[in-house]
Design an enzyme around this catalytic site. Structure first.
Site, PDB file in Angstrom:
ATOM      1  N   VAL A  35     -10.361 -87.214 -90.561  1.00 27.73           N
ATOM      2  CA  VAL A  35     -10.779 -87.404 -91.944  1.00 27.73           C
ATOM      3  C   VAL A  35     -11.565 -88.711 -92.077  1.00 27.73           C
ATOM      4  O   VAL A  35     -12.581 -88.780 -92.773  1.00 27.73           O
ATOM      5  CB  VAL A  35      -9.562 -87.410 -92.902  1.00 27.73           C
ATOM      6  CG1 VAL A  35      -9.990 -87.718 -94.333  1.00 27.73           C
ATOM      7  CG2 VAL A  35      -8.822 -86.078 -92.838  1.00 27.73           C
ATOM      8  N   CYS A  36     -11.113 -89.743 -91.395  1.00 27.65           N
ATOM      9  CA  CYS A  36     -11.685 -91.089 -91.533  1.00 27.65           C
ATOM     10  C   CYS A  36     -13.198 -91.156 -91.321  1.00 27.65           C
ATOM     11  O   CYS A  36     -13.895 -91.777 -92.131  1.00 27.65           O
ATOM     12  CB  CYS A  36     -10.954 -92.063 -90.623  1.00 27.65           C
ATOM     13  SG  CYS A  36      -9.179 -92.171 -90.961  1.00 27.65           S
ATOM     14  N   PRO A  37     -13.753 -90.539 -90.279  1.00 27.62           N
ATOM     15  CA  PRO A  37     -15.200 -90.681 -90.100  1.00 27.62           C
ATOM     16  C   PRO A  37     -16.009 -90.022 -91.220  1.00 27.62           C
ATOM     17  O   PRO A  37     -17.114 -90.472 -91.534  1.00 27.62           O
ATOM     18  CB  PRO A  37     -15.480 -90.026 -88.751  1.00 27.62           C
ATOM     19  CG  PRO A  37     -14.324 -89.131 -88.497  1.00 27.62           C
ATOM     20  CD  PRO A  37     -13.149 -89.784 -89.174  1.00 27.62           C
TER      21      PRO A  37
END
Length: 179
Positions: A50-52
């Site tokens: 999710v982070c990128p």
């Protein structure tokens, strides 16, 4: 957890600002952005899923935030070297326009009160900090749920309007008038 009206903690952190080992790092602190708004968004871990998507979305809007005198800073508890390795290995992260802060000692995330109790990493927290260092917006989502970078920009626009903004207000819409 620190919230609206609280002073954002002072910090001095290493940041990954590029993709090469020789020039890819900088020391950043509150004073680096004197007189500017700051958007500081924490994400749990590098080399995740999710982070990128969030980091790229905020980077894609970095110029729009800059037009509003707001710097955008991504942050996690990973080291600056892990940030560098991730940027170099992930196509969406190579050309970022935003620094990635390395809160390795968890000083900033700890002072904010956003360390996940079981994981020991920063929760998915978003802060809009005004030029005086006061938190004007904060949100925290579940570790598995990404945020909306355009919504953060809309909230910044509403805050900077210094007016009453109704539900679903968008830039250019009328503000509410107090009776």
């Amino acid at each position: 957890m620190l919230t609206i009206g609280d002073r954002f903690p002072n910090y001095k952190l290493k940041a990954t600002v590029g993709t090469d080992l020789e020039n890819g790092f900088a020391d950043l602190e509150n004073a680096s952005f004197e007189g500017k708004w700051q958007l500081v968004f924490f994400y749990p871990k590098d080399f995740t899923f999710v982070c990128p998507t969030e980091i790229k979305a905020y980077s894609d809007l970095a110029d729009e935030f800059a037009d509003r005198d707001c710097v955008v800073l991504a942050a996690s508890t990973d080291t600056e070297f892990v940030h560098l390795a991730w940027r170099n290995s992930h196509d969406d992260l190579r050309d970022l326009k935003i620094p990635m802060l390395a809160d390795v000692k968890r000083e900033l995330s700890g002072a904010l009160g956003i360390l996940h109790p079981e994981e020991g990493v920063a929760m998915r927290a978003t802060y809009l900090v005004d030029p005086q260092g006061i938190i004007r917006h904060v949100s925290v989502t579940d570790m598995n749920v990404g945020r909306n970078a355009k919504e953060t920009l809309r909230i910044l626009d509403a805050l900077q309007s210094d007016e009453l903004c109704p539900c679903n207000w968008q830039p250019g819409d009328d503000h509410l008038k107090a009776a």
